[in-house]
Design a protein around this motif. Structure first.
Motif, PDB file in Angstrom:
ATOM      1  N   GLU A 155      34.927  47.887  49.641  1.00 20.17           N
ATOM      2  CA  GLU A 155      36.265  48.057  49.058  1.00 20.17           C
ATOM      3  C   GLU A 155      36.182  48.759  47.720  1.00 20.17           C
ATOM      4  N   GLU A 188      33.498  46.342  45.635  1.00 21.81           N
ATOM      5  CA  GLU A 188      33.086  45.083  46.241  1.00 21.81           C
ATOM      6  C   GLU A 188      32.469  45.257  47.627  1.00 21.81           C
ATOM      7  N   TYR A 198      41.058  37.737  49.338  1.00 19.20           N
ATOM      8  CA  TYR A 198      39.966  38.389  48.607  1.00 19.20           C
ATOM      9  C   TYR A 198      40.359  38.834  47.198  1.00 19.20           C
ATOM     10  N   GLY A 199      41.527  38.377  46.738  1.00 13.87           N
ATOM     11  CA  GLY A 199      41.775  38.358  45.296  1.00 13.87           C
ATOM     12  C   GLY A 199      42.681  39.395  44.684  1.00 13.87           C
TER      13      GLY A 199
HETATM   14 CA   LIG Z   1      38.174  41.102  45.747  1.00 17.60          CA
END
Ligand SMILES: [Ca+2]
Length: 350
Positions: free
Chosen positions: A222, A230, A240-241
């Motif tokens: 990513e 990431e 995933y944030g």
């Molecule tokens: Ca993330």
């Protein structure tokens, strides 16, 4: 049982361990790239056909070509309804149906007038034809269009979607943006999806890499914003944030990446598993990262070919061999290459 052969985050080298209960990963390193094919302009997606050749897309020309293992290139058609975004959109990835021998289906992900789409076409072995929308209405923008589709070992089609420069979409589980999607070949939610929708995982910014390891675990690469790119181990329903976290954080409910890199050293598009490691092709970082994996653990990443070949877009494991194919996209608007300057390399693992 103590897994004494396990890789640790302290970076034990990926030497072979013949320990009971441990998968044996022959330690291998990528050798020097050999040029398979030249004359490409922003090759983006790559998917293997049963005969061992590959279909590749060219992002800005909207064309699909077949490339044999020995490097013979042949254009097989153009995908209709594709538009560019003047940034990162266009004809992105391609995925050959796992039952291509009987259905002759290939899937593409591309930018269209209304947004990003996944469409199905027919490839009869020589020519691309037909066009059926499978999923549409995925929001687009100049940048952050995601764009990778791959069939998983479970036979379902997975897709990475970007946040379309609207970060909050990544946290909206009803939006198709900033997600990994999992669907049937007809574009319906795959059985067992966590929210009974197409959404498989969420909180992604601009994911473009998908691969499965030899145990069937899904890993995802990513592109981050200004701090961290990431590598994530993806499990269904997890957050995933993004945009609350970029890279690892301590926010409750967020799943941290297994590895992260400063964006100047990575900016990853594709990831591919081979021989006990994940290979990650870096655009801005202009290098190929090798990240050893053992179970859910990752070893210390090592970079290869830094700045030798420019922007690296797609890496795929060559079926039935211990080798990779790797493509450049120096002819994109972030690169300095002329049209036709991109290449496809073969890398033997040894
Ligand atoms: Ca993330």
């Amino acid at each position: 049982m103590t897994r004494t052969g396990r890789l640790t985050d302290m970076g034990r080298p990926a030497r072979t361990h013949h320990l009971a209960g441990n998968p044996v990963h022959p330690a291998s390193e990528p050798g020097p790239p050999a040029t398979i094919s030249t004359g490409w302009t922003v090759p983006w997606g790559l998917s293997w056909l049963p005969d061992g050749s590959a279909l590749l897309t060219e992002r800005d020309a909207f064309k699909v070509s077949a490339l044999t293992r020995s490097g013979t290139k042949r254009e097989v058609g153009e995908v209709p309804n594709v538009v560019t975004t003047g940034g990162e959109g266009g004809l992105l990835s391609i995925a050959v149906s796992p039952s291509w021998k009987t259905d002759h289906h290939v899937y593409v992900m591309h930018t269209a007038d209304e947004g990003n789409r996944i469409a199905r076409m027919t490839f009869d072995g020589s020519t691309l034809s037909d066009y059926t929308v499978v999923v549409d209405g995925i929001k687009k923008n100049t940048y952050h269009n995601g764009g990778r589709i791959k069939f998983g070992p479970d036979g379902y089609l997975y897709a990475t979607t970007g946040d379309a420069q609207t970060p909050d979409l990544a946290q909206d589980r009803t939006s198709l943006n900033g997600k990994i999607l999992r669907m049937t070949p007809e574009g319906k939610p795959a059985p067992g999806n966590p929210f009974h929708s197409l959404v498989y995982s969420y909180g992604h910014r601009n994911p473009q890499g998908l691969t499965w390891d030899d145990q069937g675990r899904l890993w995802e690469g990513e592109l981050g914003d200004s701090k961290f790119d990431e590598l994530n181990l993806v499990e269904p329903g997890k957050n995933y944030g993004w945009p609350r976290c970029e890279g690892g954080c301590s926010t409750s409910g967020m799943t941290n990446p297994k590895r992260q890199w400063p964006v100047a050293e990575a900016s990853p598009s594709a990831v591919a598993y081979a021989d006990g490691a994940i290979y990650m092709a870096a655009l801005r970082g202009e290098r190929l990262w090798r990240i050893p994996v053992d179970g859910t653990s990752t070893g210390t990443p090592k970079a290869y070919y830094t700045h030798d070949y420019g922007r690296l877009r797609t890496v795929e494991s060559v079926p039935g061999t211990r080798s990779l194919w790797l493509t450049t996209t120096n002819a994109d608007n972030n690169g300095e290459g002329e049209a036709g300057s991109d290449k496809v390399f073969q890398i033997d693992l040894r």
